[in-house]
Design an enzyme around this catalytic site. Sequence first.
Site, PDB file in Angstrom:
ATOM      1  N   LYS A  90      34.812  41.925  34.195  1.00 38.43           N
ATOM      2  CA  LYS A  90      36.236  42.553  34.438  1.00 38.43           C
ATOM      3  C   LYS A  90      36.504  43.202  33.119  1.00 38.43           C
ATOM      4  O   LYS A  90      37.102  44.466  33.188  1.00 38.43           O
ATOM      5  CB  LYS A  90      37.381  41.934  35.303  1.00 38.43           C
ATOM      6  CG  LYS A  90      38.511  42.575  35.370  1.00 38.43           C
ATOM      7  CD  LYS A  90      38.442  43.709  36.099  1.00 38.43           C
ATOM      8  CE  LYS A  90      39.838  44.613  36.140  1.00 38.43           C
ATOM      9  NZ  LYS A  90      40.686  44.490  37.169  1.00 38.43           N
ATOM     10  N   CYS A  96      46.034  47.705  33.094  1.00 41.66           N
ATOM     11  CA  CYS A  96      44.805  47.153  33.231  1.00 41.66           C
ATOM     12  C   CYS A  96      44.059  47.523  31.873  1.00 41.66           C
ATOM     13  O   CYS A  96      43.749  46.636  30.900  1.00 41.66           O
ATOM     14  CB  CYS A  96      43.849  47.743  34.546  1.00 41.66           C
ATOM     15  SG  CYS A  96      44.764  47.743  35.970  1.00 41.66           S
TER      16      CYS A  96
END
Length: 430
Positions: free
Chosen positions: A222, A276
């Site tokens: 991720k 993010c």
Amino acid sequence: MNTPTSELAIAAGIETVAVIGLGYIGLPTAAILAGNGMKVIGVDVSPATVDAVNRGEVPFVEPDLGIHVSGAVAQGFLTAQKETPRADAFIVAVPTPFLADKSADLSYIEDSARAIAPQLLGGELVILESTSPPQTTAHMARVILEARPDLSLDGSDGRPAVLFAHCPERVLPGRVMIELVTNDRIVGGLNAGAAAAATALYRVFCQGEILETDATTAELSKLVENSYRDVNIAFANELSVVSKNLGVDVWELIKLANHHPRVNILQPGPGVGGHCIAVDPWFIVAADPENARLIRTAREVNDSKPQHVVAQILEPVKEVASPTIATLGLAFKPNIDDMRESPAVDIVHKLATQRPDATILVVTPHSSVLPRMLEGFSNIKQVPATEAIAAAEVVALLVDHDKFREIDMATLAGKHVVDTRGFWRADALG
Ligand code: SAJ
């Protein structure tokens, strides 16, 4: 594509799911599980969020989420509460902000783990979805098992096992309800049984491939995906600064270069925002500061872009006393209200601080409130686009919201326009 089904989850012993954290990821996940017939209990520390969800409402903007939440609540499959309940599976989707030294703040995950621990009977699946530094799933498991020495990771010594997995979400804000279903999913277990159980749960709604691995590889994957994007956006942002200095239109330059069959340069902008891409690369840098040099530099390039934009906005009014500056958009990307880590907010803050005599008019079509960082500035005012443009010497387009297409280009005549997104290219401005 695989066919989603709740039968696999039920066969794996999962009928009730507690989703901890009803934010941008937790609430869509809760709603889509409930919409597919699972019994879902959403948990959040905010009473306002709990009340909103129980009324079938969504406390933030995300296309199509409202209809999923109201439907799931009306059918009785989704409820929300403040306390962590007993459940067959737990999905932890709480924030992992970074601390002053750019390392991750795991306190929300630890708090969730401590609240889950007393509810376990053994045999449950605990999934960490929050984006986390390597080894955080193992850390979460340790916090839980320290509180519950009667349980174990593998059922050793006759102590019932609890299954732990990391399943990072990779949905794009603004397309969450589509990408939750269609994206491939990585599922990293602390052991193979945990990965298999998590796969059974995600199969309830995920039509993409579900790829099993270990928890640390899933955590890193991720972070790597978002760092990859950050590095590529940094390349575009660096080009925009170099092109400006050379008097070249960066959007034309990129369009031309992208005609090469193996070149695909991203778009420059006012900087990189969101919780993010502007955050995750730091977790890799923190894990190996000496070697993660390119990743760190990309972050620095993107973080320095707002000040370049501020300089561009202030240049034409450097001799003007008390100028008025219109800034269009505060969100971190188009057509949403999310202002987390938004470069637009940073730019407005810098403008208000660096030119306290200026009036900064901000236009926020998707939000009626200003972020906390901009509260308390008497020289910042929220107004409609027409009013802001009419009053301003400089108009800065910071977010390419579709709603700004309604702006009559004739009203920009005679204004200094700083278009950070290439929304109104020079040719369109005439
Ligand atoms: N941006 C640019 N130029 C571009 C693309 C993006 O300046 O060409 C800027 C945007 O304006 C925004 C920021 O980058 O400020 C991030 O936007 P984004 O659309 O690239 O990504 P996010 O933060 O909305 O979502 C990302 C996605 N990750 C990747 O594409 C690798 C999403 O799939 C992840 O689920 C999400 O991060 C997350 O939650 O981690």
